[in-house]
Design a protein around this motif. Structure first.
Motif: not given
Lengths: 213, 312
Positions: B19-20, B23, B95, B223, B257-260, B263
């Protein structure tokens, strides 16, 4: 200014592109001045041929640059902007060549009473073309191009006024209607050089704005 | 040898990597600064480096949250794996580091050994992650932009420098991902003494790296294109701000969380440029994810361990 090897190659090509547009413009200027001064058409063939040669070389170099932009690393967004600008630049030598061919093939004769205004119109348009070609190079070196683009905008408005005056005069003259239409068409075509310059300027400004973080 | 009890955590690690990576390396691939396969290799390499060199603090923090046995560690890893499945089915942004910690918390509650101070720190860090990333991007954007605008190079040179810096920041983000997440994925097996730290780091980093190597090209572009729509320079600032945030929390020892973080960094750029880069719905979904992810993982691990203890 620091340049990578691949970057140097593209910049060299762009400089060479500018050179051919410049040469094309010089031969066009000589030819059209002679046309307006009502010199005979035949000795002008060499000048027209030179306009054609430089237009054609500029075309080849533009295609090379486009290929290089696709092959060498460049952020796609920048590539798109530069390709757009190159396409707009291409209209400049095309219009020099077109005008030469139209005048020479149709053997258009310019009325003596319009000579000074026609020469002024040509002069103003040629200056605008020269300015935009120099600005095009400055854009690649990330110099400040905004003042020159504003100048080009102002010149374009001035040229529009001269164009309208000329067309009004043409249609008040005692000549055939077809001749009036042909002459006004040529006047419009000469004036379109500054329109092309203005379009290029607008695209350059957009590209610069996008690149200022 | 590979202990079979770690299967759930290996799956979790694999999912983190898969997933990450999108990102982290998405903007570099979408802007054609880097080839897809090179991005995968670099990501795997830097994840492993980050895991080995920067994950000690996180192992320490997570060990302090609760004590684990082989059974509880196994239950936590299974709960994490099931939570990923549930959250994916619910289409909620999960996450993976929060899943890992949520399941540890569930186990701690079931055993009646909750370390309240440790938990407060973890929750505070989660809340602070997007805020910190937003603040960093907000603060560094102007000075870095000024520097880039003043560079004595042509437009081609400027592009080249942005591309190099973008790849560099992506590598740094991959390092931070490894440093921050390997403990979240594997710490239960260290606390339960199933594995020594080095072996846990090895297995965890390999799982994340394997996930990174299997990140689909399509999701990388999807992404990456979202970020690059800002422009490559802003994407670079976003990735760097997120990486710095995640790395900071690796030092603190809390997996975030990397995605947070990404964001949050995009939000910072939006504030800076005065444009709407994130919809309210995205923020709402992130908030729901914050609440749901650790809660689902916690409840599942709580149920699993309670059931297990009743029948043994």
């Amino acid at each position: 200014m620091f340049l990578w090897k691949k970057e140097r190659q593209i910049i060299d090509k762009i400089e060479s592109y500018r050179h051919h547009i410049h040469e094309c413009r010089n031969y066009f200027l000589q030819a059209i001045q002679k046309f307006i001064s009502q010199e005979t058409f035949d000795p002008l063939e060499e000048l027209i041929q030179n306009v054609h040669v430089h237009e054609s070389k500029a075309d080849d170099i533009r295609r090379d640059i486009e290929q290089m932009l696709y092959n060498k690393a460049l952020v796609p967004e920048s590539r798109e902007d530069i390709l757009y600008i190159l396409e707009s630049m291409d209209a400049l030598p095309n219009s020099f060549e077109d005008l030469c061919f139209q005048i020479s093939l149709q053997r258009i004769e310019f009325p003596k009473q319009l000579k000074s205004e026609l020469l002024l119109l040509v002069d103003k348009n040629i200056i605008t073309a020269e300015k935009i070609t120099a600005t095009f190079i400055d854009f690649f070196y990330r110099k400040n191009i905004l003042p020159v683009v504003t100048e080009i905008d102002n010149s374009e408005s001035e040229i529009d006024k001269i164009e309208r005056t000329l067309i009004r005069k043409i249609f008040m003259m005692d000549i055939e209607k077809t001749e009036k239409l042909i002459l006004s068409g040529i006047v419009g075509k000469i004036s379109s050089i500054s329109d092309i310059a203005q379009t290029i300027g607008d695209r350059l400004v957009i590209a610069v704005t996008k690149r200022r973080f | 040898m590979f202990p079979v009890e770690t299967a759930g955590s290996v799956l979790l690690g694999w999912a983190v990597g898969r997933n990450d990576t999108a990102h982290i390396f998405g903007p570099a691939v979408a802007s054609q600064s880097l080839r897809y396969f090179h991005a995968l290799l670099l990501c795997a390499l830097f994840v492993i480096a980050g895991s080995f060199l920067g994950s000690q603090a996180a192992f320490h923090t997570l060990a302090s949250l609760s004590s684990q046995s082989v059974t509880t560690a196994f239950a936590a890893s299974i709960a994490s794996a099931v939570t990923i499945f549930v959250m994916t089915m619910l289409r909620l942004p999960a996450s993976l580091s929060q899943i890992a910690i949520g399941s540890i918390i569930g186990i701690s509650i079931a055993q009646g050994q909750v370390n309240a101070t440790g938990l407060e720190t973890v929750f505070a860090c989660w809340g602070f992650t997007p805020i910190m990333a937003a603040c960093i991007s907000l603060l560094i954007y102007k000075p870095v932009a000024h520097l880039f605008n003043k560079l004595p190079v042509t437009i081609f040179g400027q592009d080249k420098i942005i591309q190099i810096c973008l790849v560099g920041t992506c590598c740094y983000a991959a390092y931070a991902l490894g440093a921050n997440n390997v403990a979240g994925v594997m710490s239960v097996f260290v606390t339960s003494k199933v594995l020594p730290v080095l072996a846990a780091v090895f297995i965890g980093s390999m799982a994340i790296a394997a996930g990174a190597l299997m990140c689909p090209k399509q999701s990388m572009f999807t992404v990456g294109s979202k970020l690059i729509r800002l422009d490559p320079f802003s994407a670079m600032i976003v990735v760097f701000s997120a990486a710095l945030t995640v790395h900071f929390f690796a030092f603190v020892g809390v997996p975030v969380s990397t995605s947070q973080a990404v964001t949050g960094a995009i939000l910072g750029i939006g504030i800076m440029k005065g444009m709407q880069t994130i919809r309210l719905k995205t923020l709402l979904m992130m908030f729901v994810g914050w609440l749901c992810t650790p809660a689902v993982a916690g409840v599942l691990s709580f149920l699993l361990i309670t059931l297990f203890l009743q029948y043994t």
